[in-house]
Design a protein around this motif. Structure first.
Motif, PDB file in Angstrom:
ATOM      1  N   TRP A  31       0.838  -1.197   0.000  1.00 48.26           N
ATOM      2  CA  TRP A  31       0.000   0.000   0.000  1.00 48.26           C
ATOM      3  C   TRP A  31       0.877   1.252   0.000  1.00 48.26           C
ATOM      4  O   TRP A  31       0.470   2.304  -0.494  1.00 48.26           O
ATOM      5  N   GLN A  32       2.055   1.127   0.544  1.00 43.10           N
ATOM      6  CA  GLN A  32       3.033   2.226   0.542  1.00 43.10           C
ATOM      7  C   GLN A  32       3.234   2.770  -0.870  1.00 43.10           C
ATOM      8  O   GLN A  32       3.343   3.983  -1.062  1.00 43.10           O
ATOM      9  N   TRP A  33       3.278   1.885  -1.869  1.00 42.10           N
ATOM     10  CA  TRP A  33       3.459   2.305  -3.262  1.00 42.10           C
ATOM     11  C   TRP A  33       2.119   2.444  -3.977  1.00 42.10           C
ATOM     12  O   TRP A  33       1.817   3.493  -4.556  1.00 42.10           O
ATOM     13  N   LEU A  34       1.292   1.388  -3.950  1.00 43.42           N
ATOM     14  CA  LEU A  34       0.066   1.402  -4.745  1.00 43.42           C
ATOM     15  C   LEU A  34      -0.995   2.329  -4.163  1.00 43.42           C
ATOM     16  O   LEU A  34      -1.771   2.928  -4.915  1.00 43.42           O
ATOM     17  N   GLY A  35      -1.042   2.466  -2.848  1.00 43.30           N
ATOM     18  CA  GLY A  35      -1.964   3.440  -2.272  1.00 43.30           C
ATOM     19  C   GLY A  35      -1.598   4.848  -2.701  1.00 43.30           C
ATOM     20  O   GLY A  35      -2.476   5.678  -3.000  1.00 43.30           O
ATOM     21  N   HIS A  36      -0.301   5.121  -2.749  1.00 42.17           N
ATOM     22  CA  HIS A  36       0.163   6.434  -3.204  1.00 42.17           C
ATOM     23  C   HIS A  36      -0.140   6.616  -4.687  1.00 42.17           C
ATOM     24  O   HIS A  36      -0.553   7.698  -5.113  1.00 42.17           O
ATOM     25  N   TRP A  37       0.044   5.560  -5.474  1.00 46.80           N
ATOM     26  CA  TRP A  37      -0.268   5.599  -6.905  1.00 46.80           C
ATOM     27  C   TRP A  37      -1.738   5.950  -7.134  1.00 46.80           C
ATOM     28  O   TRP A  37      -2.068   6.811  -7.974  1.00 46.80           O
ATOM     29  N   LEU A  38      -2.621   5.320  -6.379  1.00 41.45           N
ATOM     30  CA  LEU A  38      -4.052   5.631  -6.498  1.00 41.45           C
ATOM     31  C   LEU A  38      -4.340   7.073  -6.088  1.00 41.45           C
ATOM     32  O   LEU A  38      -5.139   7.772  -6.733  1.00 41.45           O
ATOM     33  N   HIS A  39      -3.690   7.530  -5.034  1.00 42.60           N
ATOM     34  CA  HIS A  39      -3.937   8.873  -4.514  1.00 42.60           C
ATOM     35  C   HIS A  39      -3.453   9.961  -5.474  1.00 42.60           C
ATOM     36  O   HIS A  39      -4.168  10.948  -5.723  1.00 42.60           O
ATOM     37  N   VAL A  40      -2.266   9.776  -6.036  1.00 42.24           N
ATOM     38  CA  VAL A  40      -1.671  10.830  -6.865  1.00 42.24           C
ATOM     39  C   VAL A  40      -2.261  10.846  -8.269  1.00 42.24           C
ATOM     40  O   VAL A  40      -2.624  11.897  -8.789  1.00 42.24           O
ATOM     41  N   TYR A  41      -2.375   9.682  -8.901  1.00 37.61           N
ATOM     42  CA  TYR A  41      -2.790   9.638 -10.306  1.00 37.61           C
ATOM     43  C   TYR A  41      -4.282   9.374 -10.479  1.00 37.61           C
ATOM     44  O   TYR A  41      -4.836   9.625 -11.553  1.00 37.61           O
ATOM     45  N   GLN A  42      -4.936   8.832  -9.465  1.00 34.70           N
ATOM     46  CA  GLN A  42      -6.370   8.548  -9.506  1.00 34.70           C
ATOM     47  C   GLN A  42      -6.787   7.851 -10.801  1.00 34.70           C
ATOM     48  O   GLN A  42      -7.664   8.316 -11.538  1.00 34.70           O
ATOM     49  N   PRO A  43      -6.159   6.724 -11.117  1.00 36.10           N
ATOM     50  CA  PRO A  43      -6.512   5.993 -12.340  1.00 36.10           C
ATOM     51  C   PRO A  43      -7.904   5.373 -12.218  1.00 36.10           C
ATOM     52  O   PRO A  43      -8.387   5.111 -11.115  1.00 36.10           O
ATOM     53  N   ARG A  44      -8.523   5.112 -13.346  1.00 35.49           N
ATOM     54  CA  ARG A  44      -9.835   4.445 -13.347  1.00 35.49           C
ATOM     55  C   ARG A  44      -9.595   2.937 -13.241  1.00 35.49           C
ATOM     56  O   ARG A  44      -9.755   2.195 -14.206  1.00 35.49           O
ATOM     57  N   ALA A  45      -9.208   2.531 -12.062  1.00 31.80           N
ATOM     58  CA  ALA A  45      -8.820   1.140 -11.833  1.00 31.80           C
ATOM     59  C   ALA A  45      -9.990   0.338 -11.279  1.00 31.80           C
ATOM     60  O   ALA A  45     -10.851   0.870 -10.569  1.00 31.80           O
ATOM     61  N   SER A  46      -9.992  -0.942 -11.592  1.00 34.26           N
ATOM     62  CA  SER A  46     -10.940  -1.886 -10.998  1.00 34.26           C
ATOM     63  C   SER A  46     -10.199  -2.782 -10.026  1.00 34.26           C
ATOM     64  O   SER A  46      -9.061  -3.196 -10.286  1.00 34.26           O
ATOM     65  N   VAL A  47     -10.850  -3.088  -8.913  1.00 33.95           N
ATOM     66  CA  VAL A  47     -10.258  -3.957  -7.895  1.00 33.95           C
ATOM     67  C   VAL A  47     -10.729  -5.387  -8.146  1.00 33.95           C
ATOM     68  O   VAL A  47     -11.926  -5.655  -8.213  1.00 33.95           O
ATOM     69  N   LEU A  48      -9.758  -6.282  -8.285  1.00 26.66           N
ATOM     70  CA  LEU A  48     -10.069  -7.709  -8.332  1.00 26.66           C
ATOM     71  C   LEU A  48      -9.874  -8.279  -6.935  1.00 26.66           C
ATOM     72  O   LEU A  48      -8.831  -8.059  -6.311  1.00 26.66           O
ATOM     73  N   ARG A  49     -10.867  -9.018  -6.453  1.00 28.25           N
ATOM     74  CA  ARG A  49     -10.794  -9.637  -5.125  1.00 28.25           C
ATOM     75  C   ARG A  49     -10.981 -11.145  -5.258  1.00 28.25           C
ATOM     76  O   ARG A  49     -11.932 -11.597  -5.899  1.00 28.25           O
ATOM     77  N   VAL A  50     -10.092 -11.892  -4.642  1.00 30.18           N
ATOM     78  CA  VAL A  50     -10.187 -13.351  -4.627  1.00 30.18           C
ATOM     79  C   VAL A  50     -10.428 -13.778  -3.185  1.00 30.18           C
ATOM     80  O   VAL A  50      -9.678 -13.384  -2.279  1.00 30.18           O
ATOM     81  N   THR A  51     -11.459 -14.574  -2.976  1.00 30.14           N
ATOM     82  CA  THR A  51     -11.780 -15.029  -1.618  1.00 30.14           C
ATOM     83  C   THR A  51     -11.876 -16.551  -1.572  1.00 30.14           C
ATOM     84  O   THR A  51     -12.171 -17.204  -2.583  1.00 30.14           O
ATOM     85  N   GLN A  52     -11.618 -17.090  -0.388  1.00 31.48           N
ATOM     86  CA  GLN A  52     -11.899 -18.487  -0.070  1.00 31.48           C
ATOM     87  C   GLN A  52     -12.884 -18.464   1.087  1.00 31.48           C
ATOM     88  O   GLN A  52     -12.515 -18.157   2.219  1.00 31.48           O
ATOM     89  N   GLY A  53     -14.133 -18.745   0.791  1.00 29.01           N
ATOM     90  CA  GLY A  53     -15.175 -18.548   1.783  1.00 29.01           C
ATOM     91  C   GLY A  53     -15.275 -17.065   2.092  1.00 29.01           C
ATOM     92  O   GLY A  53     -15.484 -16.244   1.205  1.00 29.01           O
ATOM     93  N   GLU A  54     -15.117 -16.711   3.359  1.00 27.40           N
ATOM     94  CA  GLU A  54     -15.159 -15.304   3.758  1.00 27.40           C
ATOM     95  C   GLU A  54     -13.772 -14.670   3.801  1.00 27.40           C
ATOM     96  O   GLU A  54     -13.642 -13.484   4.075  1.00 27.40           O
TER      97      GLU A  54
END
Length: 368
Positions: A31-54
Motif C-alpha cells: 500500500w506504501q506504493w500502490l496506495g500512493h499511486w491511487l492517490h496521486v494519479y487517480q486511475p480508473r482502476a478496478s479492484v479484483l478480489r479473490v476469496t476463499q469462503g469469507e
C-alpha cells in the motif's frame, strides 16, 4: 471472485493492508506504493478480489485503456497496476503481480487471470510489467494466450543477511578489479576531506536531496522521452509527494556521499520490510576516470545497511555494468503482452518479425 471500481471501494485500504500482512510482497505491491499511486494519479482502476469462503486471499488493480500503435492500429488493453499513460507509467513498477496470501500465489493468479479472460471479453491484450520472467511464463500457460515480450532485464542485488553470517567486509566479496577501483577512488576523494554518508534530518532536507539529484540524472540519462524521469513533471510530483509522506516513517531513504564539504553522489532508495530498493541516483560526472563516486557510494551504502540490520540491497532491473560488478543476479524481469487471437495483432507480429529479420540481415551484411 469479484470486481469493483477502486474509487468506490471504501474498504480497499484496510483490506489491502490486512492482506499485505499475510503476504510476502515487494515494495511495489505494498500500500506504501500502490496506495500512493491511487492517490496521486487517480486511475480508473478496478479492484479484483479473490476469496476463499469469507477470507480474502488475493487483490489486484487493473486499468482498461486503448493503445495506438503505428499511427493506425488501436489495441484495447488491460494493465496491472499501471495507467496506460506513458508519462504516468514512467515511475516504472517492478516485481509486479497480484497481491496474494502466502502459499496462495498460484491460486490467486489463476483466479484473476481466468476471470479477466472469461468475464471481461472485450480486451485485446493484457500487459504486465515489470514482472518476474518465470511468473510471466506461468501467466501465459494459465491463459493460453500468445506471449509477446516487450522488455527484459536482469536484476542484481546483495544479500545483507548472508554478509552478516559470513562475517568480514562487503568489499572482500567483490572481484579484485572492482575492489581496487573502489579503494583507489576512496583514497583520492579523501584528499578533499572526510568521505562519509550524510542523511537529511527533515522532510525539507530530504526533498532538497531529491531535487539535487535531478540535474545530474538529466545529464546522465537525457531529457527526452523514455530518458530521465526528471524531465517529466508527473514523475517528479509522484516522488516528491511519496518522499513527503514516507520519509518520516522510513519508507524512503535519501543518502548523500560527501567528500569533505562536496556532495559527489546522492541516492534515492525505497525501503520496505528491511529491504532496500535502489531507485535512482545522481552521480557527479568526473573527468578523472579513477574517480567513480557511484561505485564508492553504493559500496558504502551496502556496508551501512548491513551494519543496521537490513536484509537485502536490491539494484532492481537493469544490465548496467556497475550492478553486475557490485551484486549477484537474483532474477530476470520482463514486460509482456498476453494477446488474444486478433487478426491485427497477428499482422503486427508478422511485420515485427520481418523487420527484426531485416535488421539482423542488414547487420550481418555490414559486418562482412
Amino acid at each position: 471472485m469479484t470486481r469493483e471500481p477502486a474509487a468506490s471501494s471504501e474498504d480497499l485500504r484496510d483490506d489491502w493492508l490486512d492482506l499485505e500482512g499475510r503476504a510476502s510482497p515487494t515494495v511495489f505491491l505494498s500500500w506504501q506504493w500502490l496506495g500512493h499511486w491511487l492517490h496521486v494519479y487517480q486511475p480508473r482502476a478496478s479492484v479484483l478480489r479473490v476469496t476463499q469462503g469469507e477470507r480474502l486471499i488475493g487483490l489486484g488493480l487493473v486499468v482498461e485503456t486503448d493503445e495506438r500503435r503505428h499511427g493506425v492500429m488501436k489495441s484495447r488493453c488491460l494493465r496491472l497496476h499501471q495507467t496506460g499513460h506513458k508519462l504516468l507509467d514512467q515511475i516504472w513498477i517492478e516485481y509486479n503481480g497480484f497481491l496474494a496470501e502466502r502459499g496462495q500465489e498460484e491460486v490467486v493468479a489463476e483466479a484473476c487471470l481466468r476471470y479477466l479472460c472469461n468475464s471481461m471479453p472485450d480486451w485485446d491484450e493484457f500487459i504486465i510489467g515489470a514482472i518476474d520472467a518465470e511468473e510471466a511464463e506461468r501467466y501465459a500457460r494459465i491463459t493460453g494466450l500468445h506471449k509477446h515480450l516487450r522488455w527484459e532485464a536482469p536484476c542484481f542485488g546483495v544479500d545483507l543477511d548472508h554478509l552478516r553470517r559470513a562475517g568480514g567486509r562487503y568489499l572482500d566479496t567483490l572481484s579484485r578489479n572492482t575492489r581496487h577501483q573502489i579503494n583507489r577512488c576512496h583514497r583520492l576523494y579523501q584528499q578533499q576531506g572526510e568521505v562519509r554518508l550524510l542523511r537529511p534530518d527533515s522532510i525539507e532536507g530530504a526533498l532538497a536531496v531529491f531535487d539535487r539529484i535531478g540535474p545530474r540524472h538529466l545529464e546522465r540519462w537525457g531529457g527526452g522521452p523514455d530518458q530521465s524521469g526528471f524531465a517529466n513533471p508527473d514523475f517528479v510530483r509522484f516522488h516528491r509527494e511519496l518522499i513527503r509522506f514516507q520519509w518520516p516513517d522510513g519508507g524512503v531513504d535519501l543518502v548523500s556521499l560527501m567528500a569533505g564539504d562536496e556532495e559527489i553522489a546522492s541516492f534515492y532508495n525505497l525501503v520496505y520490510n528491511q529491504v532496500v530498493y535502489f531507485y535512482l541516483g545522481g552521480i557527479e560526472a568526473e573527468t578523472d576516470n579513477r574517480l567513480k563516486p557511484g561505485l564508492l557510494g553504493h559500496s558504502l551504502c551496502i556496508e551501512d545497511y548491513r551494519h543496521h540490520g537490513f536484509h537485502y540491497y536490491d539494484f532492481m532491473g537493469g544490465d548496467e555494468r556497475y550492478k553486475s560488478n557490485l551484486g549477484n543476479l537474483h532474477r530476470n524481469l520482463v514486460q509482456v503482452s498476453l494477446q488474444r487471437a486478433r487478426f491485427k495483432l497477428k499482422l503486427e507480429d508478422v511485420a515485427r518479425r520481418a523487420r527484426n529479420r531485416w535488421i539482423r540481415e542488414a547487420g550481418d551484411g555490414y559486418e562482412r
